[in-house]
Design a protein around this motif. Structure first.
Motif, PDB file in Angstrom:
ATOM      1  N   ALA A  42      31.258  -2.452  22.167  1.00  0.00           N
ATOM      2  CA  ALA A  42      31.743  -0.753  22.236  1.00  0.00           C
ATOM      3  C   ALA A  42      31.948  -0.441  23.641  1.00  0.00           C
ATOM      4  N   SER A  43      31.644  -1.007  24.629  1.00  0.00           N
ATOM      5  CA  SER A  43      31.934  -0.510  26.047  1.00  0.00           C
ATOM      6  C   SER A  43      33.360  -0.133  26.597  1.00  0.00           C
ATOM      7  N   THR A  44      34.112  -0.869  26.028  1.00  0.00           N
ATOM      8  CA  THR A  44      35.371  -0.394  26.352  1.00  0.00           C
ATOM      9  C   THR A  44      36.153   0.766  25.828  1.00  0.00           C
ATOM     10  N   THR A  45      35.459   1.228  24.738  1.00  0.00           N
ATOM     11  CA  THR A  45      35.594   2.278  23.914  1.00  0.00           C
ATOM     12  C   THR A  45      35.425   3.675  24.783  1.00  0.00           C
ATOM     13  N   PHE A  46      34.338   3.512  25.766  1.00  0.00           N
ATOM     14  CA  PHE A  46      33.935   4.596  26.501  1.00  0.00           C
ATOM     15  C   PHE A  46      35.079   4.781  27.519  1.00  0.00           C
ATOM     16  N   VAL A  47      35.687   3.599  28.062  1.00  0.00           N
ATOM     17  CA  VAL A  47      36.553   3.748  29.078  1.00  0.00           C
ATOM     18  C   VAL A  47      37.700   4.216  28.440  1.00  0.00           C
ATOM     19  N   LEU A  52      41.828   8.894  27.337  1.00  0.00           N
ATOM     20  CA  LEU A  52      42.240   9.945  26.345  1.00  0.00           C
ATOM     21  C   LEU A  52      42.058  11.234  26.833  1.00  0.00           C
ATOM     22  N   LEU A  53      40.642  11.443  27.317  1.00  0.00           N
ATOM     23  CA  LEU A  53      40.484  12.835  27.825  1.00  0.00           C
ATOM     24  C   LEU A  53      41.406  13.318  29.212  1.00  0.00           C
ATOM     25  N   GLU A  54      41.572  12.114  30.016  1.00  0.00           N
ATOM     26  CA  GLU A  54      42.326  12.236  31.270  1.00  0.00           C
ATOM     27  C   GLU A  54      43.731  12.384  30.638  1.00  0.00           C
ATOM     28  N   LYS A  55      44.196  11.892  29.854  1.00  0.00           N
ATOM     29  CA  LYS A  55      45.787  11.948  29.452  1.00  0.00           C
ATOM     30  C   LYS A  55      45.808  13.159  28.890  1.00  0.00           C
ATOM     31  N   THR A  56      45.219  14.280  28.320  1.00  0.00           N
ATOM     32  CA  THR A  56      45.380  15.507  28.049  1.00  0.00           C
ATOM     33  C   THR A  56      45.551  16.268  29.421  1.00  0.00           C
ATOM     34  N   VAL A  57      45.032  15.897  30.481  1.00  0.00           N
ATOM     35  CA  VAL A  57      45.114  16.613  31.703  1.00  0.00           C
ATOM     36  C   VAL A  57      46.210  16.271  32.699  1.00  0.00           C
ATOM     37  N   SER A  58      46.249  15.119  32.593  1.00  0.00           N
ATOM     38  CA  SER A  58      47.165  14.113  33.827  1.00  0.00           C
ATOM     39  C   SER A  58      47.801  12.984  33.125  1.00  0.00           C
ATOM     40  N   GLY A 126      21.784   7.917  34.282  1.00  0.00           N
ATOM     41  CA  GLY A 126      21.765   6.798  33.269  1.00  0.00           C
ATOM     42  C   GLY A 126      22.474   6.258  32.745  1.00  0.00           C
ATOM     43  N   GLY A 127      23.344   7.342  32.041  1.00  0.00           N
ATOM     44  CA  GLY A 127      24.669   6.947  31.207  1.00  0.00           C
ATOM     45  C   GLY A 127      25.630   6.181  32.275  1.00  0.00           C
ATOM     46  N   ILE A 128      25.788   6.898  33.431  1.00  0.00           N
ATOM     47  CA  ILE A 128      26.712   6.288  34.554  1.00  0.00           C
ATOM     48  C   ILE A 128      26.256   4.831  34.940  1.00  0.00           C
ATOM     49  N   VAL A 129      25.076   4.659  35.251  1.00  0.00           N
ATOM     50  CA  VAL A 129      24.242   3.354  35.752  1.00  0.00           C
ATOM     51  C   VAL A 129      24.577   2.293  34.417  1.00  0.00           C
ATOM     52  N   ALA A 130      24.238   2.784  33.147  1.00  0.00           N
ATOM     53  CA  ALA A 130      24.470   1.894  32.030  1.00  0.00           C
ATOM     54  C   ALA A 130      25.867   1.369  31.930  1.00  0.00           C
ATOM     55  N   MET A 131      26.747   2.472  31.928  1.00  0.00           N
ATOM     56  CA  MET A 131      28.417   1.990  31.799  1.00  0.00           C
ATOM     57  C   MET A 131      28.783   1.110  32.872  1.00  0.00           C
TER      58      MET A 131
END
Length: 180
Positions: A42-47, A52-58, A126-131
Motif C-alpha cells: 500500500a505504500s505507493t498508494t499514498f505517494v 493526485l492532490l498536487e495535480k489539482t493545483v499544479s 509519525g505518519g511522515i516518519v513511517a512513510m
C-alpha cells in the motif's frame, strides 16, 4: 474455536485465517488476472494520492516530476485496496460494536495530557516518519509482513524485525513509566 473474544472482538485465529485466504486470493488475482509480479502492498498508494492532490493545483509540476512519471499518478488496484482497508475496518468495528469516535485515546491522555493539537502534530509527524521508512524499506510493514513473509523473502523478515524492534523502542521511550 470461538468466533468472538471475551470482549466481543473477532477471534485472532479467525481473523488470521481470513487474512491468509485474502493473501492467497490477492496473489492469484495480481499474478494471473493482472499479470503483475508484486503482491499486496500500500505504500505507493499514498505517494500517488499526494500526486493526485498536487495535480489539482499544479499539473505541470506533476508531469515534470520524474518519480510521478515512473510511478504513474492514478487510481489503481492498490489505491482501491487502501480504500477497502478503511471501509473493511469500519464495517468490522461496526459488526463487533467496538466503533467509537474519540479525539484522544485514553492511553494518550494518560501519558501526554488532553491536547488534541499535540496528538494531531504527533500523529502527523509519525505518519511522515513511517512513510519515509516505508519508502526506504521498499514497502510498508503490511506489504513486508503479509506479502514478503508469504514468499519467505529474507528481506521481508529483516524489514519486519526492524519495524517491530524500532517500534518497541519508540513505544518504550514514548510510554515509559514516570517515576512517582
Amino acid at each position: 474455536m470461538k468466533l468472538k473474544t471475551a470482549d466481543g472482538g473477532w477471534s485472532p485465529y479467525l481473523a488470521g485465517a481470513l487474512v491468509g485466504l485474502l493473501a492467497i486470493a490477492s496473489v492469484y488475482a495480481t499474478t494471473k488476472w493482472m499479470g503483475k509480479t508484486n503482491y499486496l502492498g500500500a505504500s505507493t498508494t499514498f505517494v500517488r494520492a499526494a500526486g493526485l492532490l498536487e495535480k489539482t493545483v499544479s499539473p505541470e509540476s506533476v508531469a515534470a516530476n520524474a518519480y510521478f512519471t515512473k510511478e504513474k499518478v492514478r487510481v489503481d488496484w492498490q489505491f482501491m485496496l487502501v480504500i477497502g482497508i478503511f471501509f473493511g475496518a469500519l464495517i468490522s468495528s461496526q459488526t463487533d460494536r467496538s466503533f467509537k469516535f474519540e479525539s484522544i485515546p485514553p492511553t494518550w491522555k494518560e501519558r501526554f495530557g488532553p491536547s488534541i493539537g499535540k496528538r494531531a502534530a504527533g500523529a502527523f509527524l509519525g505518519g511522515i516518519v513511517a512513510m519515509i521508512g516505508a519508502r526506504m524499506a521498499d514497502g510498508c510493514p503490511s506489504g513486508h509482513g503479509l506479502s514478503g513473509m508469504m514468499q519467505l523473502s529474507v528481506s521481508a523478515f529483516i524489514a519486519l524485525a526492524m519495524f517491530f524492534g524500532v517500534g518497541v523502542i519508540v513505544a518504550g521511550l514514548l510510554y515509559r513509566r514516570r517515576s512517582s
